[in-house]
Design a protein around this motif. Structure first.
Motif, PDB file in Angstrom:
ATOM      1  N   GLY A  51       0.795  -1.222   0.000  1.00 52.47           N
ATOM      2  CA  GLY A  51       0.000   0.000   0.000  1.00 52.47           C
ATOM      3  C   GLY A  51       0.827   1.272   0.000  1.00 52.47           C
ATOM      4  O   GLY A  51       0.357   2.327   0.428  1.00 52.47           O
ATOM      5  N   TYR A  52       2.077   1.176  -0.481  1.00 56.78           N
ATOM      6  CA  TYR A  52       2.909   2.373  -0.549  1.00 56.78           C
ATOM      7  C   TYR A  52       2.298   3.378  -1.517  1.00 56.78           C
ATOM      8  O   TYR A  52       1.749   3.014  -2.558  1.00 56.78           O
ATOM      9  CB  TYR A  52       4.324   2.034  -1.031  1.00 56.78           C
ATOM     10  CG  TYR A  52       5.167   1.278  -0.032  1.00 56.78           C
ATOM     11  CD1 TYR A  52       4.933   1.344   1.330  1.00 56.78           C
ATOM     12  CD2 TYR A  52       6.218   0.493  -0.465  1.00 56.78           C
ATOM     13  CE1 TYR A  52       5.722   0.653   2.239  1.00 56.78           C
ATOM     14  CE2 TYR A  52       7.018  -0.199   0.435  1.00 56.78           C
ATOM     15  CZ  TYR A  52       6.761  -0.112   1.776  1.00 56.78           C
ATOM     16  OH  TYR A  52       7.542  -0.798   2.664  1.00 56.78           O
ATOM     17  N   ARG A  53       2.400   4.630  -1.150  1.00 53.63           N
ATOM     18  CA  ARG A  53       1.988   5.729  -2.029  1.00 53.63           C
ATOM     19  C   ARG A  53       3.071   6.787  -1.962  1.00 53.63           C
ATOM     20  O   ARG A  53       3.784   6.905  -0.962  1.00 53.63           O
ATOM     21  CB  ARG A  53       0.637   6.300  -1.624  1.00 53.63           C
ATOM     22  CG  ARG A  53       0.629   6.875  -0.225  1.00 53.63           C
ATOM     23  CD  ARG A  53      -0.364   8.000  -0.068  1.00 53.63           C
ATOM     24  NE  ARG A  53      -0.102   8.741   1.149  1.00 53.63           N
ATOM     25  CZ  ARG A  53       0.837   9.664   1.304  1.00 53.63           C
ATOM     26  NH1 ARG A  53       1.621   9.981   0.312  1.00 53.63           N
ATOM     27  NH2 ARG A  53       1.005  10.299   2.447  1.00 53.63           N
ATOM     28  N   PHE A  54       3.196   7.529  -3.042  1.00 51.35           N
ATOM     29  CA  PHE A  54       4.234   8.543  -3.136  1.00 51.35           C
ATOM     30  C   PHE A  54       3.587   9.873  -3.479  1.00 51.35           C
ATOM     31  O   PHE A  54       2.782   9.950  -4.402  1.00 51.35           O
ATOM     32  CB  PHE A  54       5.263   8.165  -4.205  1.00 51.35           C
ATOM     33  CG  PHE A  54       5.738   6.734  -4.088  1.00 51.35           C
ATOM     34  CD1 PHE A  54       6.472   6.327  -2.991  1.00 51.35           C
ATOM     35  CD2 PHE A  54       5.426   5.807  -5.061  1.00 51.35           C
ATOM     36  CE1 PHE A  54       6.904   5.016  -2.866  1.00 51.35           C
ATOM     37  CE2 PHE A  54       5.849   4.492  -4.950  1.00 51.35           C
ATOM     38  CZ  PHE A  54       6.587   4.091  -3.851  1.00 51.35           C
ATOM     39  N   ASP A  55       3.954  10.913  -2.731  1.00 51.55           N
ATOM     40  CA  ASP A  55       3.481  12.251  -3.064  1.00 51.55           C
ATOM     41  C   ASP A  55       4.186  12.748  -4.322  1.00 51.55           C
ATOM     42  O   ASP A  55       3.592  13.421  -5.157  1.00 51.55           O
ATOM     43  CB  ASP A  55       3.758  13.227  -1.918  1.00 51.55           C
ATOM     44  CG  ASP A  55       3.067  12.816  -0.634  1.00 51.55           C
ATOM     45  OD1 ASP A  55       1.867  12.471  -0.684  1.00 51.55           O
ATOM     46  OD2 ASP A  55       3.731  12.830   0.425  1.00 51.55           O
ATOM     47  N   GLY A 104      10.664  18.925   0.073  1.00 53.49           N
ATOM     48  CA  GLY A 104      10.615  18.861   1.527  1.00 53.49           C
ATOM     49  C   GLY A 104       9.226  18.929   2.115  1.00 53.49           C
ATOM     50  O   GLY A 104       9.022  18.545   3.262  1.00 53.49           O
ATOM     51  N   ASP A 105       8.244  19.399   1.342  1.00 51.92           N
ATOM     52  CA  ASP A 105       6.869  19.481   1.821  1.00 51.92           C
ATOM     53  C   ASP A 105       6.155  18.135   1.732  1.00 51.92           C
ATOM     54  O   ASP A 105       5.089  17.957   2.310  1.00 51.92           O
ATOM     55  CB  ASP A 105       6.100  20.527   1.015  1.00 51.92           C
ATOM     56  CG  ASP A 105       6.046  20.211  -0.479  1.00 51.92           C
ATOM     57  OD1 ASP A 105       7.023  19.628  -1.009  1.00 51.92           O
ATOM     58  OD2 ASP A 105       5.032  20.542  -1.121  1.00 51.92           O
ATOM     59  N   ALA A 106       6.728  17.183   1.041  1.00 52.72           N
ATOM     60  CA  ALA A 106       6.087  15.891   0.819  1.00 52.72           C
ATOM     61  C   ALA A 106       6.355  14.939   1.985  1.00 52.72           C
ATOM     62  O   ALA A 106       7.410  14.991   2.614  1.00 52.72           O
ATOM     63  CB  ALA A 106       6.601  15.275  -0.480  1.00 52.72           C
ATOM     64  N   ASP A 107       5.400  14.059   2.229  1.00 50.29           N
ATOM     65  CA  ASP A 107       5.589  13.026   3.255  1.00 50.29           C
ATOM     66  C   ASP A 107       6.280  11.789   2.691  1.00 50.29           C
ATOM     67  O   ASP A 107       6.905  11.047   3.439  1.00 50.29           O
ATOM     68  CB  ASP A 107       4.239  12.609   3.856  1.00 50.29           C
ATOM     69  CG  ASP A 107       3.658  13.664   4.770  1.00 50.29           C
ATOM     70  OD1 ASP A 107       4.429  14.461   5.341  1.00 50.29           O
ATOM     71  OD2 ASP A 107       2.424  13.695   4.912  1.00 50.29           O
ATOM     72  N   ALA A 108       6.133  11.561   1.378  1.00 51.71           N
ATOM     73  CA  ALA A 108       6.694  10.350   0.766  1.00 51.71           C
ATOM     74  C   ALA A 108       7.193  10.672  -0.638  1.00 51.71           C
ATOM     75  O   ALA A 108       6.420  11.083  -1.502  1.00 51.71           O
ATOM     76  CB  ALA A 108       5.643   9.250   0.701  1.00 51.71           C
ATOM     77  N   VAL A 109       8.498  10.483  -0.840  1.00 55.99           N
ATOM     78  CA  VAL A 109       9.127  10.751  -2.135  1.00 55.99           C
ATOM     79  C   VAL A 109       9.822   9.482  -2.602  1.00 55.99           C
ATOM     80  O   VAL A 109      10.505   8.816  -1.833  1.00 55.99           O
ATOM     81  CB  VAL A 109      10.150  11.906  -2.026  1.00 55.99           C
ATOM     82  CG1 VAL A 109      10.923  12.089  -3.325  1.00 55.99           C
ATOM     83  CG2 VAL A 109       9.451  13.201  -1.629  1.00 55.99           C
ATOM     84  N   LEU A 110       9.644   9.174  -3.885  1.00 57.92           N
ATOM     85  CA  LEU A 110      10.343   8.061  -4.526  1.00 57.92           C
ATOM     86  C   LEU A 110      11.373   8.630  -5.479  1.00 57.92           C
ATOM     87  O   LEU A 110      11.042   9.446  -6.340  1.00 57.92           O
ATOM     88  CB  LEU A 110       9.364   7.177  -5.305  1.00 57.92           C
ATOM     89  CG  LEU A 110       9.974   6.106  -6.224  1.00 57.92           C
ATOM     90  CD1 LEU A 110      10.725   5.048  -5.428  1.00 57.92           C
ATOM     91  CD2 LEU A 110       8.892   5.467  -7.101  1.00 57.92           C
ATOM     92  N   LEU A 111      12.640   8.197  -5.323  1.00 57.02           N
ATOM     93  CA  LEU A 111      13.705   8.541  -6.258  1.00 57.02           C
ATOM     94  C   LEU A 111      14.064   7.279  -7.025  1.00 57.02           C
ATOM     95  O   LEU A 111      14.298   6.226  -6.423  1.00 57.02           O
ATOM     96  CB  LEU A 111      14.952   9.043  -5.523  1.00 57.02           C
ATOM     97  CG  LEU A 111      14.798  10.262  -4.631  1.00 57.02           C
ATOM     98  CD1 LEU A 111      16.138  10.606  -3.983  1.00 57.02           C
ATOM     99  CD2 LEU A 111      14.251  11.454  -5.407  1.00 57.02           C
ATOM    100  N   VAL A 112      14.106   7.364  -8.358  1.00 57.25           N
ATOM    101  CA  VAL A 112      14.468   6.227  -9.207  1.00 57.25           C
ATOM    102  C   VAL A 112      15.767   6.585  -9.912  1.00 57.25           C
ATOM    103  O   VAL A 112      15.802   7.518 -10.715  1.00 57.25           O
ATOM    104  CB  VAL A 112      13.371   5.913 -10.246  1.00 57.25           C
ATOM    105  CG1 VAL A 112      13.733   4.659 -11.039  1.00 57.25           C
ATOM    106  CG2 VAL A 112      12.003   5.772  -9.579  1.00 57.25           C
TER     107      VAL A 112
END
Length: 175
Positions: A51-55, A104-112
């Motif tokens: 259930g991961y989600r990314f902002d 920085g305002d996001a709770d969840a960031v994905l870097l690829v």
């Protein structure tokens, strides 16, 4: 680091396995191979189950990175802001810090992105976490590996030694 009341997460994903460049083909244009497509599909299923989600998703412009994310995207909830970054392909570890801090305002960031930067970046962030997972990363960040880092403050303030490794996923262990 103890349990976090409100944590911010940074998901760090190395692109899936890719083919070697064909004669005359630039490294930037190398696609995923059959193994890489399977890795990305296994990881996509895992991400959906968790259930991961990314902002925000920041993906390298290299073909193998964008193809990895393209295989994961359909399993994600909609609504993520997406951007591409030449810096994640062409520059060093500081580009990964900058990409995370910029959101920085996001709770969840994905870097690829790519090794060796992904491995070096992840290890530089770790202040604690599961010792076995930390050792696994030290042994080599596999293709389509995913590190889940937690921070007690906003991502705009991340620095070396400020994160907790919550989880490390090797797609080869998933299937």
């Amino acid at each position: 680091m103890s349990a976090l009341s409100h944590s911010h997460r940074l998901y760090i994903l190395r692109h899936a396995h890719s083919s070697w460049a064909l004669p005359g083909q630039r490294d930037h244009h190398r696609p995923l191979d059959a193994r890489g497509r399977k890795e990305a599909d296994r990881l996509a299923d895992f991400i959906a189950r968790k259930g991961y989600r990314f902002d925000v998703v920041v993906c390298s412009t290299a073909k193998r990175a964008s193809e990895t994310y393209d295989r994961i995207r359909p399993k994600l909830p909609s609504g993520s802001r997406e951007e591409t970054s030449d810096a994640l392909y062409a520059l060093g570890v500081e580009a990964y810090y900058e990409a995370a801090r910029r959101h920085g305002d996001a709770d969840a960031v994905l870097l690829v992105g790519h090794n060796p930067m992904i491995e070096e970046f992840t290890l530089s962030l770790i202040a604690g976490g599961d010792p076995a997972a930390i050792e696994a990363i030290r042994m080599g960040f596999p293709t389509c590996g995913l590190a889940v880092m937690e921070f007690s403050g906003p991502l705009s303030g991340i620095a070396a030694g400020t994160g907790r490794l919550r989880e490390f996923v090797d797609p080869h262990d998933l299937g």
